[in-house]
Enzyme design. Structure first.
Site, short mmCIF file in Angstrom:
data_model
loop_
_atom_site.label_atom_id
_atom_site.label_comp_id
_atom_site.label_asym_id
_atom_site.label_seq_id
_atom_site.Cartn_x
_atom_site.Cartn_y
_atom_site.Cartn_z
N GLN A 73 -35.45 -14.59 20.43
CA GLN A 73 -34.85 -13.09 20.56
C GLN A 73 -33.36 -12.98 20.32
OE1 GLN A 73 -36.14 -11.75 24.42
NE2 GLN A 73 -38.10 -10.89 23.53
N SER A 106 0.62 -1.12 0.02
CA SER A 106 0.15 -0.10 -0.01
C SER A 106 0.83 1.38 0.16
CB SER A 106 -1.07 -0.01 1.19
OG SER A 106 -1.86 -1.12 1.13
N ASP A 127 -9.75 7.55 -5.67
CA ASP A 127 -10.79 8.45 -5.07
C ASP A 127 -12.21 7.96 -5.51
OD1 ASP A 127 -10.37 10.32 -3.01
OD2 ASP A 127 -10.95 11.99 -4.75
N GLU A 163 -7.09 -1.89 -2.91
CA GLU A 163 -7.43 -0.71 -3.24
C GLU A 163 -7.10 0.21 -1.77
OE1 GLU A 163 -10.28 0.71 -5.92
OE2 GLU A 163 -10.43 -1.33 -6.52
N GLY A 164 -6.19 -0.09 -1.16
CA GLY A 164 -5.86 0.42 0.04
C GLY A 164 -6.64 -0.25 1.53
#
Length: 378
Positions: free
Chosen positions: A277, A132, A238, A362-363
């Site tokens: 529940q 990265s 971005d 992608e990061g």
């Protein structure tokens, strides 16, 4: 069928709702596909997505901009039906994102082919020693008469081995660190480019380790200007980081659907798991995580589509939260399936393998935390 009420949120226009219906109808007819041969499946998916006109959303015509909400809606829908279909679509956009944003008219000829499904693209950024940390890219592009000579290695490259072309990032040395990188358009048949390893991962996708040995490229292969590679890479991410969150959202929605079907099945002795529940509490948490992720993803996409120059903070939040939340949702769905949750052939088992990579590529998640923290501190 997953909850579709989010399409009525004010982030969307009628054209987005129409697109979502179109993709849903296409996916219902064509997906899932056989993942036995991932290369062949991806080639067929790209061709089919191109023939259906869906890949035209993966790139922008001259003078237009990428519509991020459309990208996100397509990725979410495809991922809900088939992770490999999402991969095939996404890589046509990510691979050619630099050309959509910065390419010359000649370079955009390749974009026409990828949008039609006639060529497959790859995005070659990651390196064995950098990961990265893009600023420490080691691949070099030395200026020579008439162009550049490239040497280096790239790894975990999506569509590696089947791509017809790559956008590749290399150090041209205009300045230290990130300011000395440039982006290039590299046809896959260029002499000196080799696939040294095909990489097998837990969810089958075409991935490879590439080596460049004295690869010669003409000046016309340079995307944008020399030294702008980091800016180009970050501009592409971005846009597409939000879409990774959308894919995760699609996986999470499918997991909730599978869980709902499972817990409402009649049991021996009467009643259902949904009567308990504690199970209801799990379902509530899953629904909450999904809506929160969707709000972050489509806020980021809407912000970019509304004209924001950069949405690094919003995209980082969307990718980080949506991918981490999807991991939790899928894990809960698997738990509600009991032993069948880890059994090959069950949807939740496949989803469990598919989601993990999204928290890395992608990061990675920790990179997104750094991006967000710097935004807050700044």
């Amino acid at each position: 069928m997953s909850d579709r009420s989010f399409l009525n949120w004010p982030f969307f226009e009628d054209r987005h709702r129409a697109l979502a219906a179109q993709v849903e109808a296409w996916a219902a007819r064509h997906l899932p596909v056989d993942h036995g041969d991932a290369d062949a499946a991806c080639r067929a998916l790209v061709a089919d997505l191109g023939a259906a006109g869906l890949l035209r959303h993966s790139g922008a015509d001259t003078g237009e901009v990428l519509d991020v909400r459309s990208l996100c809606l397509i990725r979410e829908t495809l991922a809900r039906h088939d992770g490999l279909a999402d991969f095939a679509f996404a890589m046509q956009g990510l691979g050619m994102g630099a050309i959509s944003l910065f390419g010359t008219s000649a370079q955009r000829g390749w974009l026409e082919r990828t949008r039609a499904g006639r060529a497959i693209s790859g995005f070659a950024l990651t390196e064995p020693g950098a990961g990265s940390d893009v600023a420490h890219t080691a691949t070099t592009a030395e200026r020579v008469p008439g162009g550049f000579r490239l040497n280096g290695e790239k790894t975990y490259i999506s569509n590696g081995g089947i791509a017809d072309l790559y956008v590749i990032f290399a150090r041209t040395g205009e300045a230290p660190g990130a300011r000395g990188l440039s982006a290039f358009l590299l046809p896959a048949d260029t002499p000196g480019l080799s696939v040294v390893e095909r990489i097998e991962v837990i969810a089958p996708h075409p991935l490879a380790h590439l080596r460049l040995t004295d690869v010669m490229l003409p000046e016309a292969a340079l995307i944008g200007r020399a030294g702008e590679g980091f800016k180009i890479a970050m501009s592409v991410l971005d846009v597409f980081r939000s879409t990774v969150g959308a894919a995760a959202l699609g996986f999470a929605r499918r997991a909730l659907d599978e869980a709902l079907a499972r817990v409402q099945r009649p049991r021996v002795g009467g009643g259902t798991l949904a009567d308990h529940q504690m199970v209801q509490g799990h379902l509530a948490d899953m629904a909450l995580e999904i809506d929160a992720a969707a709000l972050l993803v489509y806020r980021a996409a809407w912000t970019k589509d509304s004209g924001a120059a950069r949405v690094s903070r919003e995209a980082a939040m969307a990718k980080l939260y949506a991918t981490e939340a999807a991991q939790r949702v899928i894990d809960t769905a698997l738990q509600l399936h009991g032993g069948d949750g880890v059994r090959h052939g069950f949807a939740v088992e496949s989803l469990y393998r598919e989601i993990r990579a999204l928290r890395i590529y992608e990061g990675a998640s920790d990179v997104q935390r750094v991006v967000i923290a710097r935004s807050v501190l700044g």
